[in-house]
Structure formats: C-alpha cells, structure tokens
Design an enzyme around this catalytic site. Structure first.
Site, PDB file in Angstrom:
ATOM      1  N   LYS A   1       0.842  -1.208   0.000  1.00 21.70           N
ATOM      2  CA  LYS A   1       0.000   0.000   0.000  1.00 21.70           C
ATOM      3  C   LYS A   1       0.873   1.252   0.000  1.00 21.70           C
ATOM      4  CE  LYS A   1      -1.707   1.597   4.021  1.00 21.70           C
ATOM      5  NZ  LYS A   1      -1.359   3.025   4.216  1.00 21.70           N
ATOM      6  N   ASN A   2       1.872   1.264   0.895  1.00 19.13           N
ATOM      7  CA  ASN A   2       2.638   2.491   1.065  1.00 19.13           C
ATOM      8  C   ASN A   2       3.649   2.729  -0.044  1.00 19.13           C
ATOM      9  OD1 ASN A   2       1.113   3.043   3.249  1.00 19.13           O
ATOM     10  ND2 ASN A   2       2.638   2.409   4.775  1.00 19.13           N
TER      11      ASN A   2
ATOM     12  N   ARG B   1      -4.558  10.186   3.882  1.00 18.79           N
ATOM     13  CA  ARG B   1      -3.453  11.135   4.035  1.00 18.79           C
ATOM     14  C   ARG B   1      -2.435  11.029   2.908  1.00 18.79           C
ATOM     15  NH1 ARG B   1      -2.054  13.646   8.544  1.00 18.79           N
ATOM     16  NH2 ARG B   1       0.050  13.523   7.776  1.00 18.79           N
TER      17      ARG B   1
ATOM     18  N   ASP C   1      -4.665  12.352  12.807  1.00 19.96           N
ATOM     19  CA  ASP C   1      -5.534  11.180  12.788  1.00 19.96           C
ATOM     20  C   ASP C   1      -5.323  10.346  14.037  1.00 19.96           C
ATOM     21  OD1 ASP C   1      -3.239   9.803  12.317  1.00 19.96           O
ATOM     22  OD2 ASP C   1      -3.668   9.366  10.229  1.00 19.96           O
TER      23      ASP C   1
ATOM     24  N   ASP D   1       4.351   0.309  12.071  1.00 20.71           N
ATOM     25  CA  ASP D   1       3.084  -0.262  11.601  1.00 20.71           C
ATOM     26  C   ASP D   1       2.843  -1.683  12.109  1.00 20.71           C
ATOM     27  OD1 ASP D   1       2.442   2.042  10.298  1.00 20.71           O
ATOM     28  OD2 ASP D   1       3.207   1.395   8.362  1.00 20.71           O
TER      29      ASP D   1
HETATM   30  N1  EPU Z   1       6.690  14.288  10.629  1.00 17.16           N
HETATM   31  C1  EPU Z   1       6.785  15.626  10.929  1.00 17.16           C
HETATM   32  N2  EPU Z   1       6.826  16.518   9.888  1.00 17.16           N
HETATM   33  C2  EPU Z   1       6.779  16.138   8.587  1.00 17.16           C
HETATM   34  C3  EPU Z   1       6.678  14.755   8.291  1.00 17.16           C
HETATM   35  C4  EPU Z   1       6.636  13.846   9.348  1.00 17.16           C
HETATM   36  O1  EPU Z   1       6.824  16.021  12.077  1.00 17.16           O
HETATM   37  O2  EPU Z   1       6.830  16.999   7.693  1.00 17.16           O
HETATM   38  C5  EPU Z   1       6.643  13.312  11.743  1.00 17.16           C
HETATM   39  C6  EPU Z   1       5.278  12.628  11.822  1.00 17.16           C
HETATM   40  O3  EPU Z   1       4.360  13.414  12.564  1.00 17.16           O
HETATM   41  C7  EPU Z   1       5.617  11.321  12.476  1.00 17.16           C
HETATM   42  C8  EPU Z   1       7.037  11.009  11.965  1.00 17.16           C
HETATM   43  O4  EPU Z   1       7.549  12.252  11.480  1.00 17.16           O
HETATM   44  O5  EPU Z   1       5.688  11.494  13.880  1.00 17.16           O
HETATM   45  C9  EPU Z   1       7.079   9.963  10.853  1.00 17.16           C
HETATM   46  O6  EPU Z   1       6.269  10.368   9.772  1.00 17.16           O
HETATM   47  P1  EPU Z   1       6.545   9.932   8.261  1.00 17.16           P
HETATM   48  O7  EPU Z   1       6.499  11.161   7.425  1.00 17.16           O
HETATM   49  O8  EPU Z   1       7.777   9.091   8.199  1.00 17.16           O
HETATM   50  O9  EPU Z   1       5.289   9.036   7.966  1.00 17.16           O
HETATM   51  P2  EPU Z   1       4.236   9.159   6.783  1.00 17.16           P
HETATM   52  O10 EPU Z   1       4.930   9.348   5.499  1.00 17.16           O
HETATM   53  O11 EPU Z   1       3.172  10.117   7.175  1.00 17.16           O
HETATM   54  C10 EPU Z   1       4.275   6.593   6.272  1.00 17.16           C
HETATM   55  C11 EPU Z   1       3.253   5.498   6.166  1.00 17.16           C
HETATM   56  C12 EPU Z   1       2.745   5.127   7.546  1.00 17.16           C
HETATM   57  C13 EPU Z   1       3.918   4.694   8.397  1.00 17.16           C
HETATM   58  C14 EPU Z   1       4.980   5.820   8.440  1.00 17.16           C
HETATM   59  C15 EPU Z   1       6.239   5.440   9.182  1.00 17.16           C
HETATM   60  C16 EPU Z   1       2.252   5.948   4.032  1.00 17.16           C
HETATM   61  C17 EPU Z   1       1.031   6.301   3.270  1.00 17.16           C
HETATM   62  N3  EPU Z   1       2.146   5.937   5.346  1.00 17.16           N
HETATM   63  O12 EPU Z   1       3.591   7.712   6.844  1.00 17.16           O
HETATM   64  O13 EPU Z   1       1.871   4.014   7.350  1.00 17.16           O
HETATM   65  O14 EPU Z   1       3.484   4.426   9.706  1.00 17.16           O
HETATM   66  O15 EPU Z   1       5.362   6.160   7.088  1.00 17.16           O
HETATM   67  O16 EPU Z   1       6.824   4.312   8.650  1.00 17.16           O
HETATM   68  O17 EPU Z   1       3.280   5.650   3.444  1.00 17.16           O
HETATM   69  C18 EPU Z   1      -0.017   2.657   7.676  1.00 17.16           C
HETATM   70  O18 EPU Z   1       0.272   2.104   6.618  1.00 17.16           O
HETATM   71  O19 EPU Z   1      -0.909   2.208   8.447  1.00 17.16           O
HETATM   72  C19 EPU Z   1       0.709   3.873   8.053  1.00 17.16           C
HETATM   73  C20 EPU Z   1       0.286   4.703   9.003  1.00 17.16           C
END
Ligand code: EPU
Length: 438
Positions: free
Chosen positions: A22-23, A94, A118, A319
């Site tokens: 998915k990701n 998101r 969320d 995750d």
């Molecule tokens: N963060 C910030 N600022 C930013 C970006 C991130 O503070 O500009 C913080 C977030 O708040 C969080 C941390 O950094 O505390 C990690 O966030 P990250 O950006 O790495 O995560 P994401 O891209 O929003 C993806 C996956 C998530 C998975 C995380 C970590 C997707 C669509 N989602 O989220 O997957 O948990 O990476 O590996 O790729 C899921 O699949 O259920 C899911 C939540």
C-alpha cells in the site's frame, strides 16, 4: 454497520500470497503524474486506498484503467494535468499529499488540501513544506490548502531532514527529479517503498544516486517517460501474517515478500519462539521485486514476550506495533514496547484491554504482562493496523470477538476475511444494525 465476527481461538495454517505494498503503490501512482502518456503499475493490491488514489488522479485529468483482479493500474497522464487535490479525498487518505511533489515538479503549481491529524498522532507536514521551499517553491497555507507555486520551475538544493520522514523524502525526490540542477536529501528515509519509488523514477529517466541510503542525490532532467513497473511486496502485510503465525501457534507460508524486507521483525519473532525458513525456491536475500519469494513461519505453543523499539527502516516498523502488543498479551512473561514515531498509537490498547489484556502505558512505553488467554469482546478499530491487530487478538481470544470500524482494515488489507478463512479462522463479515435511538 459492518463488523468482523471472530470465534476464537484458532491456529492459522496454510499459505498466503501478499501483493504490492500500500505504502508504495499509492506513491508510484502519484509518480506517474511526472510523465505524460500511459504508465502501468502491476502487483497492485485490491484495497480501498488504491480506489481513492484512482479517483484523485481521475480528478486531476488522468484516464484510469484499474483491474483489481489482475492487480494492474494503467494511468493515462495528459500533457496538462490539474493541480488541485481537494479535501473530500485527502481527508479519506493522508497519502493524497504525495501528489504535491509531482505536481509542483511538473506543473510548477499545486493546491493540495492539508490532511488533519488522525488516530495515530498529529503527523506534521513541515518537512514537506520546507523542503519544497528549499527547492524554490513558494508554499502558503490558504483556506486549508497548501498552495505551492514555482513559476520559473524548481531548482536543486541541499535539504537536510530533521527526521527521516517517509512522506517528505518521497515528495521531495518526486519534486526534484524535474528540477534544474542537483538536489541532495540528507537524512532521507530508506524504507523499501522509497527504494521502489526511486527505481520506478530511474526507469522513467530520472537520475538518482544513493538509492537505499540516507543520502539521495538527484540530478534533474528535462522530462521523464511513462513506464511499466511492478510494485514491491507489502512487508507490513507479510509481517502481519508472520505475527499471526507465531502468536496463534500456527504455520503460515508467506509468498510475495522476501525475508530481507523484514530485518529485525523476523529476529524478534524468532525470539518469541517462531521458527522461520525460506520457502523452497527462495533466496532470502531475493530481490524485493521477484515474483514470489517467500518464507514459512511456525509458532510455538505459547510465545515468549518480546521487547521492541519502533524506529525508521531498517529498525522495527511502527506499523507492526499493534501485533507486538497482541502477541505480548498472551506471552509467557512481560514484554516492553517503545513507540518512537507516533505519539498517539495507543487507542488500540484500550480496546485490547476489553479482551482482558494487561497493558500499562507510560509515555511512549507499553508494558504488557502476558495472560493465559484473552476473552472475546466487542471492540472498535481506529486505524488500519489497530484494526488488523484487534482481529489477531480476536483469534487469540476464547469466544466471540466483534471488530467494528472494518473500513479501516479494508484500506490496507486485501481480502482479509477470505484469506483468514482459508487459513482456518472462523471469521465472517456481518452487518449489524446501527443504534436507532440517536
Ligand atoms: N513528521 C513531521 N513533519 C513532517 C513529516 C513527518 O513532524 O513533515 C513526523 C510525523 O508526525 C511522524 C514522523 O515524522 O511522527 C514519521 O512520519 P513519516 O512522514 O515518516 O510518515 P508518513 O509518510 O506520514 C508513512 C506510512 C505510515 C507509516 C509511516 C512510518 C504511508 C502512506 N504511510 O507515513 O503508514 O506508519 O510512514 O513508517 O506511506 C499505515 O500504513 O498504516 C501507516 C500509518
């Protein structure tokens, strides 16, 4: 209201095929925006989030040909794509934010609704915004939308991320591939899904060095070409099945993901008493994109507790956190989980307690004292992984468990109920009436 009704306990046995991540697939679909013409992505899982991304791309002017059974999405990208991703879709998913980088990179403008927080935490986007600003875009927040513009196009820059954010790394690389000159992303995320996106971009004609490391160097090119690309297997779904095998004392062959994509995870499962081996015909270092590499996981009679700290890849993935807690809840002893990525990933724990799990939370630590057995109850899923974690807990519990909020699970797990049934679980999707007194 639909719920998953589970009659436990059950030990899962059999073989399962895991399709694309998915990701990754959602970002691969966003990346198609970078090149006019027809790109085709294969190994696409049949999940709700893919349908949402199809609709988002359609509204940007793309033609979509999605074959859920075959697992392919063809995206016909026009010469001029739209620039607005509206709140209606972004609030559902998101990952919609991942069109921001490609749109600014190719159209030099984008208006993308800002997703709210969320159930797992506040989830900032400052790194996405500041990174694009470093590349020369002006990014403002207007009426709930990021409005980004770079009339003269983006230009390469050095960007050091304060934290290896998955989403920010992806957005910045997708923006940088068409920027003028060189972009360096320091402290980049290294998840296999990022490697997958970089490989697809390279196949489209992008120049990226350091793929799979925390220093990505992107040299901008004039234009990219459409591509056919096979999505990397879903390591989180594979990890879910691996945890299910160990926690239930079952025996599952998992195809579609090599062991190499689950560093730390399989080691922890071995500590819990799991026995893990490659399936015949598989090389555990097998390429992430190989058709059907796989491994077999067998569980002990009762798992040993495990101590886990979640970290960016190659650390233990956040995750899979709910599955650690579910496993520890029936383990022979006390297990500690430390969550380092999302501050609010604990809603699942309150629900698990309804099944009789003994969990105490202190800050970002969850201390779990294993009990002999859980007892079935009605619980509610608050996000994708919490939902799947509650289903696993239901498989461990005696009696009936009903998990509501199944739309969360449908977002990330393809054919979850049929697959569980094929592995011997007694589970069905049933319709329950909504309360009529409200
Ligand atoms: N963060 C910030 N600022 C930013 C970006 C991130 O503070 O500009 C913080 C977030 O708040 C969080 C941390 O950094 O505390 C990690 O966030 P990250 O950006 O790495 O995560 P994401 O891209 O929003 C993806 C996956 C998530 C998975 C995380 C970590 C997707 C669509 N989602 O989220 O997957 O948990 O990476 O590996 O790729 C899921 O699949 O259920 C899911 C939540």
């Amino acid at each position: 209201m639909e719920v998953f009704a589970i009659d436990g306990p059950a030990a899962l046995r059999g073989e399962i095929v895991v399709r694309g991540a998915k990701n990754s697939v959602l970002k691969l679909m966003a990346a198609t925006l970078l090149a006019p013409g027809r790109s085709v992505i294969s190994n696409v899982p049949a999940i709700a989030d893919v349908r949402i991304m199809c609709e988002l791309l359609r509204r940007l002017g793309c033609g979509i040909d999605y074959d859920a059974a075959a697992g392919t999405v063809a995206v016909e990208v026009p010469t001029e794509v739209g620039i607005t991703a509206d709140y209606e879709l972004v609030r559902l998913m998101r990952a919609s934010i991942s069109v921001l980088g490609p749109l600014v990179g190719r159209m030099h403008a984008a208006e993308v609704a800002v997703p709210g927080g969320d159930a797992i935490g506040s989830r900032g986007l400052d790194m996405h915004q500041h990174g694009l600003e470093r590349l020369g875009a002006q990014v403002t927040l207007e009426h709930g939308y990021f409005v980004a513009s770079a009339p003269a196009g983006l230009r390469g820059a050095e960007i050091e991320l304060p934290f290896p954010s998955v989403g920010a790394t992806e957005n910045l690389v997708m923006a940088a591939v068409l920027a003028a000159g060189e972009t360096v992303v320091e402290n980049a995320a290294r998840e296999p899904e990022i490697v997958d996106i970089c490989r697809m971009l390279v196949a489209m004609g992008a120049r990226i060095e350091g793929i799979g490391t925390s220093r990505l160097v992107v040299t901008g090119v004039e234009s990219l070409a459409p591509v056919s690309h096979r999505c990397v297997g879903d390591r989180i779904v594979a990890g879910t099945w691996a945890f299910a095998a160990v926690a239930t004392g079952g025996d599952i062959g998992i195809r579609g993901v090599p062991q190499a994509l689950l560093p730390n995870v399989l080691d922890k499962l071995a500590e819990a008493g799991g026995r893990i081996e490659d399936l015949p015909g598989t090389d555990s270092q097998g390429s992430a994109t190989a058709e059907a590499p796989g491994f077999r996981v067998r569980g002990p009679r009762r798992p040993q507790p495990i101590h886990v700290s979640t970290l960016p890849f190659p650390g233990f993935p956040t995750d899979l956190q709910p599955f650690v807690i579910a496993l520890n809840s029936v383990a022979d002893g006390v297990g500690l989980l430390t969550e380092n990525l999302f501050e609010a990933r604990w809603r699942f724990v309150n629900e698990l307690s309804r099944l009789g799990a003994k969990v105490s939370i202190d800050g970002n630590h969850a201390l779990v004292t294993g009990v002999e057995s859980l007892s079935g109850a009605e619980v509610e899923a608050s996000d994708i992984r919490a939902g799947a974690g509650l289903v696993l807990a239901g498989l461990l519990a005696h009696g009936r468990t009903e998990v509501s909020g199944v739309d969360h699970i449908d977002r990330g797990y393809e054919d979850f109920v049929p697959k569980l049934r094929a592995l011997g679980a007694s589970i069905s999707r049933i319709e329950k009436p909504e309360p009529d007194f409200l």
